[in-house]
Structures are given as structure tokens and as C-alpha cells.
Design a protein around this motif. Structure first.
Motif, PDB file in Angstrom:
ATOM      1  N   GLU A   1       0.834  -1.209   0.000  1.00 44.55           N
ATOM      2  CA  GLU A   1       0.000   0.000   0.000  1.00 44.55           C
ATOM      3  C   GLU A   1       0.863   1.251   0.000  1.00 44.55           C
TER       4      GLU A   1
ATOM      5  N   THR B   1      -5.201   6.528  -1.721  1.00 47.67           N
ATOM      6  CA  THR B   1      -4.428   5.375  -1.270  1.00 47.67           C
ATOM      7  C   THR B   1      -4.548   4.258  -2.304  1.00 47.67           C
TER       8      THR B   1
ATOM      9  N   ARG C   1      -3.586   0.227  -3.292  1.00 44.29           N
ATOM     10  CA  ARG C   1      -3.206  -1.083  -2.772  1.00 44.29           C
ATOM     11  C   ARG C   1      -2.933  -2.014  -3.947  1.00 44.29           C
TER      12      ARG C   1
ATOM     13  N   TYR D   1       3.691   5.286  -7.477  1.00 46.31           N
ATOM     14  CA  TYR D   1       2.610   6.090  -6.902  1.00 46.31           C
ATOM     15  C   TYR D   1       2.967   7.564  -6.993  1.00 46.31           C
TER      16      TYR D   1
ATOM     17  N   GLY E   1      -0.011   5.607   0.215  1.00 40.47           N
ATOM     18  CA  GLY E   1      -0.998   6.678   0.274  1.00 40.47           C
ATOM     19  C   GLY E   1      -0.386   7.958   0.783  1.00 40.47           C
TER      20      GLY E   1
ATOM     21  N   HIS F   1      -8.288   0.947  -4.313  1.00 40.02           N
ATOM     22  CA  HIS F   1      -7.980   2.314  -3.904  1.00 40.02           C
ATOM     23  C   HIS F   1      -8.926   2.758  -2.795  1.00 40.02           C
TER      24      HIS F   1
ATOM     25  N   THR G   1      -4.582  12.648  -2.361  1.00 40.81           N
ATOM     26  CA  THR G   1      -4.249  11.765  -1.237  1.00 40.81           C
ATOM     27  C   THR G   1      -4.789  10.353  -1.406  1.00 40.81           C
TER      28      THR G   1
END
Length: 478
Positions: free
Chosen positions: A350, A467, A469, A456, A352, A386, A465
Motif C-alpha cells: 500500500e 491510497t 493497494r 505512486y 498513500g 484504492h 491523497t
């Protein structure tokens, strides 16, 4: 004189009988020779009816016809056509082998069709008139548009209706309606099969003549025939296509009346040309053959790919920096890196930027090197999910490099090519935390040692922002 008259009468009757027999043989021979020419009087009548309809009616397309049929809740009501409209199509199915019965399909084009309609009629051996590729005009006035069986999802043209506790259905066109509403032209086109894969088939393809390549019958069907003698009506046989590390499958359905039902199923790999159809209850799409000659499976059977590399992050330690052996975790901008996460027992990677103080966060997660020269037909797959909104920016890109030296310092100097994949946030930005398959990403054009990078991009102070995965990373090859 009386005797002579009687003799002449007997002679005339005998000659009349002989002429009738000769005419009968001529007509029969015409059909047996697959000559679709109709008697002159019927042909003239049909041509006159077609000319009159074209002059006095409005053409509508197949999609419009389908839209005329509406469903009211759980009950269906066939649509009765009152206006002078007609639809044109090309016959895609054939009952010559007995695999279709009192029905045929019309697709909207002889090549690259977008859909088809089903016509049900009180007539057998329709191939003698409505041969495959025949251009047919349907005078819709006075006919019904609906389903032959409630809920089967196949838009069907019928001559009448029936109702029960489940709703209304259309019934077959009678002899008079066949004569006045199904009008042929003298055009017969070559139907070019639409090349598809099993996964591409939708209900819009029902009635369309298609071709599937790289197909074979399931491994356990060697020595079996198209029809199972223990069945009463239809037999389904599983077809499969090697799909990287697994099979995609579809059923071929054969009627107990099919002339080829006792033929052995081929054991090789190749292609099949067939009409997309549905099971009796409409629950499942299947293929149905016009003729066994449309099956060409003489090649070597396909083989599944083997796993070259796989990472499911099952050993993840929740809320720690990702440090799996062979993987590089690099912060290009900002202080954050990819993290190991565990939720409900499932481990994943992950990244983020939520809550980050950095204006920009760019994090690289690079896989171990994969020797592509040792395999063929390599396929990459993974899953992503996400959380938090995605507002007009790409939070994740995936790259491949074959000149990367495998070091953190060398990442900036390597050549990275973008790989297309299915992104969870592009499918539905309102659905969070749902893992989505990337799709099969073809790597077969690359050689040498390859690295896959997950990059990312976001920023805690810019509002980007999201996130991201990632899980179930794998590359397969043969």
C-alpha cells in the motif's frame, strides 16, 4: 365412336398423371440440389410484395426493433407493430443439419454485425428458403416483438401471443404470415464470422455467427460424441481456451435431432464457427453449430502457462515498510514509501499520501528481475484497489524496463515503458477497497531481464491523497 372416346379419355387422364409426376420430380430435384429458386408464380408474388413494401414502408434498424419490446416489472408484454415499418437482415443460422428447429436468426450485417433477431415460424427445413446469408426483409406490421420464453432475453419476432402467470410470449408465424411478412431478395451474401473470444461474448451477440480460435474440447471429453445418448433433448459439451494460467470455457449445445450428433468430438485444438445462442431457460449463453464442417480442431492442444514469479504478500507485517526479498522500495519524492498492510488476514502492498506533510509523494516499488528469454508468451497480472477520492490525477502507473541495473541508484537512469492495465479508480471512483484485476498484460514482445515498477504519485498538501493497494502480482510463461 363411344369406345374411341372412352379410350381417348383414359389416354388423356394417363398423360395428365404422367405430367404431374414429372412436375413433382422436377420440383423435388430442385430442393435436393440445394437450388433455392422458387416457382415463378411464387417468386413474382414475393418480389411484388417486397417492391410494394419498400415503396410504402419505413426501414428501421435492428436496435430500434429491440427497443420496441418493453418489460413491465416482472411481467412481459410483447409489442404489437401497428405501423408500416420493416427491418432487413441476413440469415446467420441454418436448420439443414437439424440443430435448429422452426427458427432462424437474422443478423444486421453479413460482416462485423452488431446484433441479431430471432424469428420463429411454423415451418421446418427453412434453409431451403432462408439459406445462410440470404437477405431477408421483415414486414413488421401486424407482427409481435417479444420473447419466445419469458425472461430468456432473446428478442424474437412472432406472429401471435400467449399469456400465463409469468407474462406474455410470442408464438410462431403462421403460413400466411410467412408468405406476407418474410420477404426475401435475390441476394445471398457470404456471412463472415465475427472473430471473438469467450470473454468478449455478451447478450448482444445472441444470434450472430461467430468464430473462436485456439479452442478445444475439455480434456475429459476424449472419445465422446457431440450428443450424449442418455440425454433427451440437448447435450452440452465444454469447450476451453488456454488463457495464460487457466482456461476460459463455454458450452457447445447439440440437439438430439442434429444429423452430426453421433460424430466423435475432435481431440485437437483449432477454431469453431457457430451461432451464439442461449439455453432453453435463457440463463446461459452457449454456441450452436450450423454444421459440423464449421469445426476445425486438428492442431496440437494448447498448454497452460507456468508461474515464473508470484508475490501475494502473505507474509506482510502490518504497518511496516515493505522489504520483501528482491523488491526495491524507493522514495523518489517525499518521505513516504510503500508499506506492508494486513486486513482480515490478507496481506498487500500500500501507498498513500493521506495526512502526509509533503507537497509531493512519488514512491517506486520495483519487482525482482525476470528472465524473459527463458520463456515465451509471458503474461503479467496483478490486482489493485484504492481508497479516498481520485480527482483528475493518475495515482498509479506501472512500467517495465529491460535496461535497469537492479539498484536504487540506477532507477532514474533506466528506460521505463508504460504498461496499460485496468485501474480500479477508473472503473468506479465511488467503490473503495475493492480489488480489481489488472487484466492480462502481454509481455511477450520484451526480451532480456525485465523489471516491473509500480509508481505512486500524490501529495499530502495538494489534496491528491488517494491510497493505492496492490496484491497478487504474478508473471506466467511457457
Amino acid at each position: 365412336q363411344i369406345i374411341n372416346n372412352k379410350a381417348m379419355n383414359r389416354t388423356n387422364k394417363f398423360l395428365t398423371l404422367i405430367l404431374a409426376l414429372v412436375a413433382s420430380v422436377a420440383i423435388t430435384s430442385c430442393v435436393q440440389d440445394d437450388d433455392y429458386t422458387v416457382p415463378t408464380s411464387l417468386g413474382n408474388e414475393e418480389n411484388e410484395a417486397l417492391t410494394k413494401m419498400l415503396a410504402n414502408s419505413t426501414e428501421v434498424d435492428l436496435a430500434y426493433v429491440k427497443e420496441l419490446y418493453v418489460e413491465n416489472g416482472s411481467s412481459t408484454v410483447p409489442f404489437y407493430v401497428e405501423n408500416d415499418v420493416y427491418v432487413k437482415g441476413y440469415v446467420s443460422s441454418s436448420d439443414k443439419s437439424g440443430n435448429f428447429f422452426k427458427e432462424f436468426y437474422l443478423q444486421d450485417s453479413p460482416s462485423d454485425p452488431t446484433g441479431a433477431l430471432k424469428i420463429i415460424l411454423e415451418q421446418v427445413d427453412t434453409y431451403n428458403q432462408y439459406n445462410q446469408g440470404r437477405e431477408v426483409y421483415i414486414n413488421l406490421k401486424g407482427l409481435y416483438i417479444g420473447e419466445e420464453r419469458v425472461g430468456n432475453g432473446i428478442t424474437t419476432i412472432g406472429g401471435g401471443t400467449e399469456f400465463d402467470q409469468y407474462g406474455g410470449t410470442v408464438t410462431r408465424l403462421n403460413t400466411n404470415q410467412i408468405r406476407t411478412n418474410l420477404l426475401r431478395s435475390d441476394v445471398t451474401e457470404l456471412i463472415t464470422p465475427l472473430v471473438v473470444t469467450f470473454s468478449e461474448l455478451t447478450d448482444d451477440h445472441v444470434g450472430v455467427f461467430v468464430q473462436v480460435n485456439g479452442v478445444e474440447f475439455a480434456d475429459n471429453l476424449a472419445g465422446e460424441r457431440y450428443f450424449d445418448a442418455l440425454q433427451v433433448y440437448d447435450t452440452q459439451r465444454t469447450m476451453q481456451v488456454c488463457n495464460g494460467f487457466g482456461y476460459s470455457v463455454l458450452q457447445l449445445e447439440t440437439s438430439s435431432f442434429a444429423s452430426f450428433k453421433e460424430h466423435l468430438l475432435p481431440t485437437g485444438n483449432g477454431s469453431i464457427k457457430a451461432v451464439v445462442n442461449k439455453t432453453y431457460d435463457g440463463s446461459t449463453r452457449i454456441l450452436a453449430l450450423n454444421d459440423v464442417a464449421d469445426v476445425d480442431m486438428e492442431g496440437a492442444r494448447c498448454s497452460l502457462a507456468e508461474t515464473i514469479i508470484q508475490e501475494s504478500f502473505d507474509d506482510a507485517e502490518n504497518n511496516t515498510n515493505l522489504d520483501n526479498p528482491g523488491w526495491l522500495n524507493i522514495a523518489e519524492e517525499g518521505s513516504r514509501v510503500w508499506r506492508e498492510k494486513v486486513y482480515n488476514g490478507n496481506g498487500y502492498a500500500e501507498f498513500g499520501a493521506f495526512g502526509a506533510s509533503d507537497a509531493s509523494n512519488i514512491g517506486w516499488l520495483i519487482s525482482p528481475g525476470i528472465d524473459l528469454d527463458a520463456y515465451e508468451g509471458e503474461i503479467l497480472s496483478f490486482q489493485t484497489a484504492h481508497a479516498y477520492p481520485v480527482d483528475n490525477h493518475d495515482a498509479l502507473e506501472v512500467y517495465i524496463s529491460t535496461d535497469f541495473d537492479g539498484t536504487a541508484a540506477g532507477a532514474a537512469n533506466a528506460t521505463w515503458e508504460v504498461l496499460d492495465f485496468t485501474k480500479s479508480y477508473e472503473l468506479d471512483s465511488d467503490t473503495w477497497n475493492t480489488f480489481v484485476d489488472s487484466g492480462q498484460i502481454d509481455l511477450s514482445a520484451y526480451t532480456g531481464t525485465a523489471y516491473i515498477a509500480f509508481v505512486y504519485t500524490g501529495g499530502g498538501t495538494t489534496g491528491d491523497t488517494t491510497t493505492i493497494r496492490m496484491d497478487n502480482f504474478a508473471i506466467y510463461g511457457q
